[in-house]
Enzyme design. Sequence first.
Site, short mmCIF file in Angstrom:
data_model
loop_
_atom_site.label_atom_id
_atom_site.label_comp_id
_atom_site.label_asym_id
_atom_site.label_seq_id
_atom_site.Cartn_x
_atom_site.Cartn_y
_atom_site.Cartn_z
N GLU A 165 -1.36 8.56 4.17
CA GLU A 165 -1.37 8.06 3.04
C GLU A 165 -3.19 7.82 2.69
OE1 GLU A 165 -0.80 3.62 3.46
OE2 GLU A 165 -0.12 3.53 1.21
N LYS B 109 5.22 4.86 -4.57
CA LYS B 109 5.52 3.68 -3.44
C LYS B 109 5.97 2.44 -4.05
CE LYS B 109 2.78 1.25 0.57
NZ LYS B 109 1.66 0.87 0.71
N CYS C 294 4.07 4.61 4.02
CA CYS C 294 3.66 3.42 4.67
C CYS C 294 4.35 2.01 4.70
CB CYS C 294 2.04 3.11 4.20
SG CYS C 294 1.07 2.19 5.03
O1 LIG Z 1 -5.25 1.52 -0.18
C1 LIG Z 1 -5.53 2.30 0.37
O2 LIG Z 1 -6.59 2.77 0.64
C2 LIG Z 1 -4.21 2.78 1.33
N1 LIG Z 1 -3.33 2.19 1.45
C3 LIG Z 1 -2.83 1.35 2.45
O3 LIG Z 1 -3.91 1.11 3.04
C4 LIG Z 1 -1.49 0.54 2.35
C5 LIG Z 1 -1.75 -0.71 1.29
S1 LIG Z 1 -3.08 -1.43 1.15
N2 LIG Z 1 -1.57 0.01 3.46
C6 LIG Z 1 -0.29 -0.18 3.80
O4 LIG Z 1 0.77 -0.10 3.22
C7 LIG Z 1 -0.19 -0.76 5.54
C8 LIG Z 1 1.22 -1.48 5.97
C9 LIG Z 1 1.01 -1.99 7.15
O5 LIG Z 1 0.08 -1.94 8.16
C10 LIG Z 1 2.29 -2.42 7.95
O6 LIG Z 1 3.22 -2.51 7.15
O7 LIG Z 1 1.99 -3.24 8.85
#
Ligand SMILES: O=C(O)CNC(=O)[C@H](CS)NC(=O)CCC(=O)C(=O)O
Length: 286
Positions: free
Chosen positions: A48, A120, A161
């Site tokens: 991701e 997503k 993710c």
């Molecule tokens: O925004 C970006 O640059 C990339 N995207 C992310 O880092 C995303 C959304 S903030 N992270 C997750 O989904 C973490 C899930 C997770 O850590 C869990 O389910 O425990």
Amino acid sequence: MAVASPNSLRVAAAQMTSVSDLAANFATCSRLVKEAASAGAKLLCFPEAFSYVGTKDGDSVSVAQPLDGPIMNQYCSLARESSIWLSLGGFQEKGSDPTHLCNTHVIVDETGKIRSSYRKIHLFDVDVPGGRVYKESKFTEPGKDIVAVDSPIGRLGLSVCYDLRFPEMYQLLRFQHEAQVLLVPSAFTKVTGAAHWEILLRARAIETQCYVIAAAQTGKHGDKRESYGDTLIIDPWGTIVGRLPDRLSTGIVVADIDLSLVDSVREKMPIDKQRMPIDFWKAASL
Ligand SMILES: O=C(O)CNC(=O)[C@H](CS)NC(=O)CCC(=O)C(=O)O
């Protein structure tokens, strides 16, 4: 050059530490694509946010582009030049208004053509215990569609993710959309990754009887964010067949997928025939 055995299909998963510099991340990806191609992989999966990780929440909206824009075009050229399929999970796709993007997983074939894309669905709005508060929905619009697509390494079920925590989506990918290989490109937090990453991925592989390929961001992206790493490839029995531990930063791991193992696991343990229809559960919960 390594040569895969006749029945197996070689795949690769990348681990990297993307930063807030599109050109630097592209250079890393370009190097990893060449490595995967010379290892004989037919598909390389990126994590991701491979092309960009912002320094603060919502930064990534400013780099969002449509799928036919110059950034995705560059990545399509990489696939074409090395004649390899790419899973480009978590691309910042331009949303329907200027303050939102879609977190889109794009599948590109070996000619550089986009075959499929998945937006997503489950957004990471979470107060991480001992960590910070995330509010992905502030700058991201959720997808509405489940997506599976055929490829030379089998039928791929797409996710991103945080989706990993919602098993009903993977049940649908397996039982309605006939996925054989589940892709879970990720940027897990350090805290939640250490507690849950491997066990959730192995559970999804076991309960769907699919291969799982989970490419991960790792290390520090600037001074605010740190990802868990531990890129994994898991077979349909739940065995880990490829791993890049968290302490290793950027690189690829290669594994050989054998779709006859998917068939034999499913034949011997026929959960597709034994599971109860949704109507049974509706009646049972009255
Ligand atoms: O925004 C970006 O640059 C990339 N995207 C992310 O880092 C995303 C959304 S903030 N992270 C997750 O989904 C973490 C899930 C997770 O850590 C869990 O389910 O425990």
